[in-house]
Design a protein around this motif. Structure first.
Motif, PDB file in Angstrom:
ATOM      1  N   ASP A   1      -2.924  -3.013   3.742  1.00  0.00           N
ATOM      2  CA  ASP A   1      -1.581  -3.180   3.656  1.00  0.00           C
ATOM      3  C   ASP A   1      -0.796  -2.351   4.069  1.00  0.00           C
ATOM      4  O   ASP A   1       0.548  -2.270   4.461  1.00  0.00           O
ATOM      5  CB  ASP A   1      -1.268  -3.378   2.069  1.00  0.00           C
ATOM      6  N   LEU A   2      -1.248  -1.138   4.426  1.00  0.00           N
ATOM      7  CA  LEU A   2      -0.447  -0.028   4.886  1.00  0.00           C
ATOM      8  C   LEU A   2      -0.325  -0.010   6.332  1.00  0.00           C
ATOM      9  O   LEU A   2       0.499   0.717   6.891  1.00  0.00           O
ATOM     10  CB  LEU A   2      -1.193   1.520   4.637  1.00  0.00           C
ATOM     11  N   ALA A   3      -1.344  -0.769   7.118  1.00  0.00           N
ATOM     12  CA  ALA A   3      -1.332  -0.946   8.624  1.00  0.00           C
ATOM     13  C   ALA A   3      -0.269  -1.718   9.106  1.00  0.00           C
ATOM     14  O   ALA A   3      -0.687  -2.918   9.195  1.00  0.00           O
ATOM     15  CB  ALA A   3      -2.891  -1.034   9.146  1.00  0.00           C
TER      16      ALA A   3
ATOM     17  N   ALA B   1      -2.815   6.115   8.271  1.00  0.00           N
ATOM     18  CA  ALA B   1      -3.607   5.617   7.211  1.00  0.00           C
ATOM     19  C   ALA B   1      -4.180   6.615   6.294  1.00  0.00           C
ATOM     20  O   ALA B   1      -4.297   6.576   5.190  1.00  0.00           O
ATOM     21  CB  ALA B   1      -4.859   4.569   7.821  1.00  0.00           C
ATOM     22  N   ALA B   2      -4.436   7.762   6.832  1.00  0.00           N
ATOM     23  CA  ALA B   2      -5.140   9.018   6.063  1.00  0.00           C
ATOM     24  C   ALA B   2      -3.724   9.598   5.218  1.00  0.00           C
ATOM     25  O   ALA B   2      -4.036  10.436   4.236  1.00  0.00           O
ATOM     26  CB  ALA B   2      -5.661  10.002   7.059  1.00  0.00           C
ATOM     27  N   TYR B   3      -2.598   8.951   5.518  1.00  0.00           N
ATOM     28  CA  TYR B   3      -1.433   9.697   4.822  1.00  0.00           C
ATOM     29  C   TYR B   3      -0.685   8.478   4.002  1.00  0.00           C
ATOM     30  O   TYR B   3       0.568   8.822   3.738  1.00  0.00           O
ATOM     31  CB  TYR B   3      -0.601  10.702   5.776  1.00  0.00           C
ATOM     32  N   ALA B   4      -1.386   7.525   3.680  1.00  0.00           N
ATOM     33  CA  ALA B   4      -0.641   6.317   3.342  1.00  0.00           C
ATOM     34  C   ALA B   4       0.651   5.953   3.710  1.00  0.00           C
ATOM     35  O   ALA B   4       1.575   5.792   2.726  1.00  0.00           O
ATOM     36  CB  ALA B   4      -0.762   6.706   1.779  1.00  0.00           C
ATOM     37  N   MET B   5       0.680   5.791   4.907  1.00  0.00           N
ATOM     38  CA  MET B   5       2.101   5.307   5.524  1.00  0.00           C
ATOM     39  C   MET B   5       1.752   4.370   6.641  1.00  0.00           C
ATOM     40  O   MET B   5       0.732   4.346   7.155  1.00  0.00           O
ATOM     41  CB  MET B   5       2.777   6.370   6.170  1.00  0.00           C
ATOM     42  N   PRO B   6       2.761   3.341   6.983  1.00  0.00           N
ATOM     43  CA  PRO B   6       2.612   2.525   8.002  1.00  0.00           C
ATOM     44  C   PRO B   6       2.359   3.250   9.360  1.00  0.00           C
ATOM     45  O   PRO B   6       2.792   4.299   9.444  1.00  0.00           O
ATOM     46  CB  PRO B   6       3.539   1.679   7.976  1.00  0.00           C
ATOM     47  N   GLY B   7       1.330   2.679  10.229  1.00  0.00           N
ATOM     48  CA  GLY B   7       1.395   3.196  11.447  1.00  0.00           C
ATOM     49  C   GLY B   7       1.436   1.978  12.539  1.00  0.00           C
ATOM     50  O   GLY B   7       0.496   1.168  12.489  1.00  0.00           O
TER      51      GLY B   7
END
Length: 345
Positions: A3-5, A214-220
């Protein structure tokens, strides 16, 4: 983590955002893209004529990412820039006259002639300055975003950096800190394929720099950085997320610098065919065609806008050449402060 991507369908997202943006704003974006291009071409010519000394880093071919990412910002919002930041300055409202004056080392420049090409700043417009250190603007942007949060202000920070900075420690530290505190910062990687002469394929393990979000829990999000509509759609979503208190976003704008790394670059690490192929995807030409097809501008409007920009550039060059040089007696001004007793500190 799925869900973060965040995924943005470029064509549909661009059409949707164009429908929400007034035609006048889109025409102004085109004007600014012309202005960035002609500013840099004119600065390059002045350099070759010996009117400007030192070096410069041109962003010809990257205009869509600079203007698309700054279109929705206000003077209350901030940016941090890079050594290749002339487009960011103009996108944030800089006056080309004062930019030229800075290039020429004149007193009327943004930094009174002390900063030159790589260090233009205008705090009154929220431009916190360019940075000659690779990745140097990342922690500055995070600090500014933390200040915004502490002051409970409705502002966002857009942090521009190049693909070469994504392997610096400052990149990882900044993204991690911003994510932990859910800071209102948007990290914008202008991936122009090369960090000096090193291709991104040889320097970076992941296929897309945005995957590192993704490694920092934010959208990329990875977008076509040569299409203003795609950049604008990503910017709109990221700005809304930041203003809404949801935290940072990493946006990767895939683009290309037509010129070399700097004026001393002989371009021996890439082929003429590669440069010409990317040149055929000129962001200005793409945006012109989109506006023509949408009926938002006509050929006469394009020619009139180009002519107005040309006049602005000529006036800017004249202003810079006619402006006074700094006085040697004021060499330390703005470096030291004066105490009440008059001694330097």
């Amino acid at each position: 983590m799925a869900d973060l991507a965040d995924k943005i369908e470029p064509a549909s997202a661009a059409r949707a955002v164009y429908a929400r943006v007034p035609g006048a704003a889109l025409r102004e974006a085109l004007r600014k893209m012309y202005l960035v291009r002609r500013f840099e071409e004119s600065a390059e010519q002045a350099y070759m004529r010996g009117l400007i000394h030192g070096t410069m880093h041109l962003s010809i071919g990257q205009e869509a990412s600079a203007i698309g990412m700054t279109m929705l910002l206000t003077d209350a919002d901030y940016i941090t820039s890079t050594h290749r930041g002339h487009g960011h300055c103009i996108g944030k409202g800089a006056d080309p006259r004062r930019m030229f004056a800075e290039f020429f080392g004149k007193e009327t420049g943004y930094c009174r002639g002390r900063g030159g090409s790589m260090h233009i700043a205008d705090v009154s417009r929220g431009n916190l300055g360019a940075n000659g250190i690779v990745g140097g603007g990342l922690p500055i942007a995070v600090g500014a975003a933390l200040s915004v949060r502490k002051q409970k202000r409705d502002a966002v920070v857009v942090c521009f950096f190049g693909d070469g900075a994504n392997n610096e420690g400052a990149f990882h530290e900044s993204l991690n800190f911003a994510a932990i505190w859910k800071l209102p910062v948007i990290f914008v990687c202008e991936n122009n394929r090369y960090g000096m002469s090193m291709s991104v394929e040889r320097s970076t393990a992941v296929g897309h720099i945005a995957q590192r979000a993704a490694a920092y829990a934010m959208p990329g999000v990875t977008v076509d950085g040569n299409r203003l509509g795609d950049v604008l759609a990503a910017a709109e979503a990221a700005i809304a997320r930041a203003r809404g208190g949801q935290g940072p976003t990493l946006i990767e704008c895939e683009t290309y610098r037509i010129r070399g790394h700097s004026r001393s670059d002989r371009n021996r690490y890439r082929t003429r065919e590669e440069i010409e192929a990317w040149g055929a995807r000129d962001p200005i030409g793409i945006f012109e065609r989109e506006l023509l097809e949408a009926g938002l501008i006509d050929r006469a409007g394009i020619e009139a806008t180009r002519a107005a920009v040309e006049q602005e550039i000529e006036q800017g060059l004249a202003f810079a050449q006619e402006s006074p040089a700094p006085q040697v007696s004021e060499l330390t001004r703005d470096v030291y402060t004066e105490t009440q007793e008059g001694a330097h500190e």
